[in-house]
Write an enzyme that holds these catalytic residues in place. Structure first.
Site, PDB file in Angstrom:
ATOM      1  N   CYS A  79     -22.970  37.004  93.902  1.00 34.82           N
ATOM      2  CA  CYS A  79     -22.992  36.697  95.329  1.00 34.82           C
ATOM      3  C   CYS A  79     -23.370  37.949  96.132  1.00 34.82           C
ATOM      4  O   CYS A  79     -22.639  38.942  96.126  1.00 34.82           O
ATOM      5  CB  CYS A  79     -21.621  36.179  95.774  1.00 34.82           C
ATOM      6  SG  CYS A  79     -21.495  35.947  97.555  1.00 34.82           S
ATOM      7  N   LYS A 117     -12.271  26.422  91.507  1.00 36.53           N
ATOM      8  CA  LYS A 117     -11.458  27.226  92.422  1.00 36.53           C
ATOM      9  C   LYS A 117      -9.996  26.812  92.329  1.00 36.53           C
ATOM     10  O   LYS A 117      -9.678  25.631  92.370  1.00 36.53           O
ATOM     11  CB  LYS A 117     -11.969  27.082  93.855  1.00 36.53           C
ATOM     12  CG  LYS A 117     -13.363  27.660  94.023  1.00 36.53           C
ATOM     13  CD  LYS A 117     -13.911  27.410  95.382  1.00 36.53           C
ATOM     14  CE  LYS A 117     -15.343  27.928  95.443  1.00 36.53           C
ATOM     15  NZ  LYS A 117     -16.068  27.416  96.575  1.00 36.53           N
ATOM     16  N   VAL A 162     -16.587  32.348  99.238  1.00 36.23           N
ATOM     17  CA  VAL A 162     -16.420  33.768  98.956  1.00 36.23           C
ATOM     18  C   VAL A 162     -17.560  34.496  99.650  1.00 36.23           C
ATOM     19  O   VAL A 162     -18.619  33.921  99.844  1.00 36.23           O
ATOM     20  CB  VAL A 162     -16.441  34.063  97.431  1.00 36.23           C
ATOM     21  CG1 VAL A 162     -15.243  33.481  96.748  1.00 36.23           C
ATOM     22  CG2 VAL A 162     -17.722  33.611  96.772  1.00 36.23           C
TER      23      VAL A 162
END
Length: 94
Positions: A36, A63, A76
């Site tokens: 990410c 999650k 996130v």
């Protein structure tokens, strides 16, 4: 190859550093794979500024329920600030 875990591990090579180890000021919740770019940005700033932090890896496919309760969007990165935040109020005291 270096991994995120390797990069966040500190070594005590000498007493040349004037920064004493302290308790983490924030907890960074990021993806487990390190892919990410938004998580990377937060991680880089924390490292560059020398801000002590704890890191929790969150599986994007599975999650945990506690994360869903903590971060309603379930996205996130997320950052949890510990202790005082330095907020001075809303300034609407008149």
């Amino acid at each position: 190859s270096n991994t995120l875990r390797d990069a966040t591990t500190t070594t005590s090579s000498s007493s040349s550093s004037s920064i004493e180890p302290t308790e983490p000021l924030v907890t960074l919740y990021r993806d487990t794979n390190g892919w990410c770019p938004f998580c990377e940005r937060v991680w880089i700033i924390l490292r560059a500024k020398g801000i002590p932090y704890d890191e929790q890896l969150i599986s994007l496919q599975n999650k945990p329920e506690w994360y869903k309760a903590l971060v309603p969007t379930t996205l996130v990165p997320a950052v949890l600030f510990h202790g005082e935040t330095g907020e001075e109020g809303d300034g609407g005291d008149g």
